[in-house]
Structure formats: C-alpha cells, structure tokens
Scaffold this motif. Structure first.
Motif, PDB file in Angstrom:
ATOM      1  N   LEU A 110     -17.138   0.218   7.234  1.00  0.00           N
ATOM      2  CA  LEU A 110     -18.016   0.907   8.181  1.00  0.00           C
ATOM      3  C   LEU A 110     -18.089   0.179   9.509  1.00  0.00           C
ATOM      4  O   LEU A 110     -18.541   0.756  10.509  1.00  0.00           O
ATOM      5  N   GLY A 111     -17.676  -1.073   9.554  1.00  0.00           N
ATOM      6  CA  GLY A 111     -17.682  -1.806  10.804  1.00  0.00           C
ATOM      7  C   GLY A 111     -16.678  -1.290  11.816  1.00  0.00           C
ATOM      8  O   GLY A 111     -16.773  -1.617  13.010  1.00  0.00           O
ATOM      9  N   ARG A 112     -15.724  -0.492  11.382  1.00  0.00           N
ATOM     10  CA  ARG A 112     -14.716   0.061  12.285  1.00  0.00           C
ATOM     11  C   ARG A 112     -15.128   1.413  12.871  1.00  0.00           C
ATOM     12  O   ARG A 112     -14.378   2.020  13.628  1.00  0.00           O
ATOM     13  N   VAL A 113     -16.303   1.876  12.506  1.00  0.00           N
ATOM     14  CA  VAL A 113     -16.789   3.161  13.010  1.00  0.00           C
ATOM     15  C   VAL A 113     -17.463   2.949  14.368  1.00  0.00           C
ATOM     16  O   VAL A 113     -18.406   2.161  14.487  1.00  0.00           O
ATOM     17  N   GLY A 114     -16.978   3.639  15.388  1.00  0.00           N
ATOM     18  CA  GLY A 114     -17.551   3.527  16.725  1.00  0.00           C
ATOM     19  C   GLY A 114     -18.327   4.784  17.112  1.00  0.00           C
ATOM     20  O   GLY A 114     -18.476   5.728  16.322  1.00  0.00           O
ATOM     21  N   GLU A 115     -18.824   4.785  18.350  1.00  0.00           N
ATOM     22  CA  GLU A 115     -19.611   5.928  18.829  1.00  0.00           C
ATOM     23  C   GLU A 115     -18.784   7.208  18.848  1.00  0.00           C
ATOM     24  O   GLU A 115     -19.304   8.297  18.574  1.00  0.00           O
ATOM     25  N   LYS A 116     -17.512   7.103  19.200  1.00  0.00           N
ATOM     26  CA  LYS A 116     -16.662   8.293  19.273  1.00  0.00           C
ATOM     27  C   LYS A 116     -16.398   8.900  17.894  1.00  0.00           C
ATOM     28  O   LYS A 116     -15.910  10.037  17.794  1.00  0.00           O
ATOM     29  N   ASP A 117     -16.693   8.142  16.826  1.00  0.00           N
ATOM     30  CA  ASP A 117     -16.453   8.627  15.473  1.00  0.00           C
ATOM     31  C   ASP A 117     -17.663   9.348  14.886  1.00  0.00           C
ATOM     32  O   ASP A 117     -17.602   9.831  13.748  1.00  0.00           O
ATOM     33  N   VAL A 118     -18.748   9.419  15.639  1.00  0.00           N
ATOM     34  CA  VAL A 118     -19.964  10.076  15.163  1.00  0.00           C
ATOM     35  C   VAL A 118     -20.388  11.121  16.187  1.00  0.00           C
ATOM     36  O   VAL A 118     -20.540  10.815  17.377  1.00  0.00           O
ATOM     37  N   SER A 119     -20.560  12.344  15.748  1.00  0.00           N
ATOM     38  CA  SER A 119     -21.019  13.416  16.636  1.00  0.00           C
ATOM     39  C   SER A 119     -22.200  14.133  15.987  1.00  0.00           C
ATOM     40  O   SER A 119     -22.194  14.418  14.793  1.00  0.00           O
ATOM     41  N   VAL A 120     -23.222  14.415  16.815  1.00  0.00           N
ATOM     42  CA  VAL A 120     -24.447  15.070  16.352  1.00  0.00           C
ATOM     43  C   VAL A 120     -24.740  16.241  17.286  1.00  0.00           C
ATOM     44  O   VAL A 120     -24.602  16.107  18.521  1.00  0.00           O
TER      45      VAL A 120
END
Length: 220
Positions: A110-120
């Motif tokens: 999960l440390g490799r997940v950035g802002e661009k990988d999450v959309s709401v």
C-alpha cells in the motif's frame, strides 16, 4: 629327569597396540555406532545444556506499509545426493533425506499507492482505488517442523565428522527446501487470494466511512 621351561607371553609392541586401536575405531565407524543413539551412556555423564548467548542486537528499524493478505503453509521432501567423481559412495559421498516445512506470505504494498491512484466522486459516495499487484514474501522455514529423515555418508565423510563439528551440515538441503517452497507458492494462486482479501478489506473499511460504491483495481 626332564624339566619343563615356562615362557612368559610377549608384550605387544607399542606400534601394534596403536594399529589395533585404529582398526577398532574403523570398525566402530563402519558399524555406524553413535553415542547419540545410546541415551543410557549420555545419562551416565549427566549432560546438561546451558544457553550462554549474548543479547540480541538491533540492526535496523523500518516502517511497514504492506498489507499481508494471505499466507500459505507448504511441505517438501528434499532428497540430496552428493557423489565423488573417482571414489565409490562407500568411501566418499552422502545422501540426505530432509522434510522441509515453511510458510509464504502474500502481500499488497500500500505504500506504493499515490494520490493519482485514488479517485473519489464529488458527493463522496463512490471511490476507485488502483493498487499494485500482490507479491510473495520470502519463504520462512519452520525449524520446529523441519527435520532430516536419514543421512548416509561415506567413510571419509564420517571421519571428517569425527574430527570437526560442522554447524552448516544441513544448510544445502535447507536452501533447496526454501527454493522448492517458493516455487510451490508461485503456482498456488496465493497472490490472487491476497488480492481478493485486500479488496474485501478495503471495501469494508470505506463502506464503514460512508462510501456506497468501492472499486479496487490492480496493476498499472
């Protein structure tokens, strides 16, 4: 009148005594006798064990950001044989039968997940997350359930064990056990199970925060 002469038995020379002792040692080695299989002899000397190890030293600390989502337990039987090129196995060679048991964890980093990988969405009811694919950790051999079933060694190998105590005598079969366990984990579908469990965990977490739709994708 006849007289009888009494002759005293000759004492065995020192070199003959040494030769006889060496032959007896070889006979014991050929018979495969070990003091370890005679508990009554060991008890006679009252053997005791003392742990004189020093304190453990902290080498490093690092933060963990991975989610261990699945774990598999594996067992493998390793049959390792070593032969000398120009000598018969009775003189130089070994064969070890070893049962290796261990575990392999599958995780999502999960440390490799950035802002661009999450959309709401705007009303914060739907969320989409893109995660890296699950990966396998290093196989961990379980010493409590791993053991040597049998060991066959040639005469020269037995003589070497007599004069030296090799703590790495099972290192080769242990490395092979770890290798085979890793191969089994890669073909077991453990990473797919880890991704399924990670998806369920994140969906449950985000839905508890008010999201009604949670989509979890894997890969770039």
């Amino acid at each position: 009148m006849t007289t009888s002469e009494t002759r005293l038995p000759r004492r065995m020379p020192g070199w003959a005594q040494a030769l006889t002792a060496f032959v007896l040692v070889l006979a014991v080695l050929f018979a495969g006798i070990r003091l370890a299989v005679l508990p009554s002899v060991k008890d006679l000397f009252g053997t005791e064990s003392h742990d004189r190890s020093g304190p453990a030293l902290l080498k490093s600390i690092r933060d963990m950001s991975r989610y261990d989502a699945a774990s598999g337990t594996f067992q493998v039987v390793v049959d390792l044989e070593k032969n000398a090129k120009y000598l018969p196995d009775a003189l130089h060679g070994s064969r070890t039968l070893y049962v290796g048991a261990g575990t392999v964890d599958a995780y999502v980093d999960l440390g490799r997940v950035g802002e661009k990988d999450v959309s709401v969405n705007d009303d914060r009811t739907s969320a989409t997350l893109r995660l890296p694919h699950a990966r396998l950790g290093r196989p961990a051999l379980d010493p409590d359930h791993s053991y040597a079933v049998s060991k066959q060694r040639g005469l020269f190998d037995r003589l070497g064990d007599l004069f030296s105590d090799n703590p790495n005598s099972e290192q080769a079969v242990q490395r092979l056990a770890v290798l085979h366990i890793g191969d089994a984990a890669r073909s077991s579908g453990l990473t797919a199970r880890a991704e399924t469990n990670t998806t369920g965990m994140l969906q449950g977490l985000l839905r508890s925060l008010g999201f009604t739709e949670v989509h979890v994708l894997y890969g770039s």
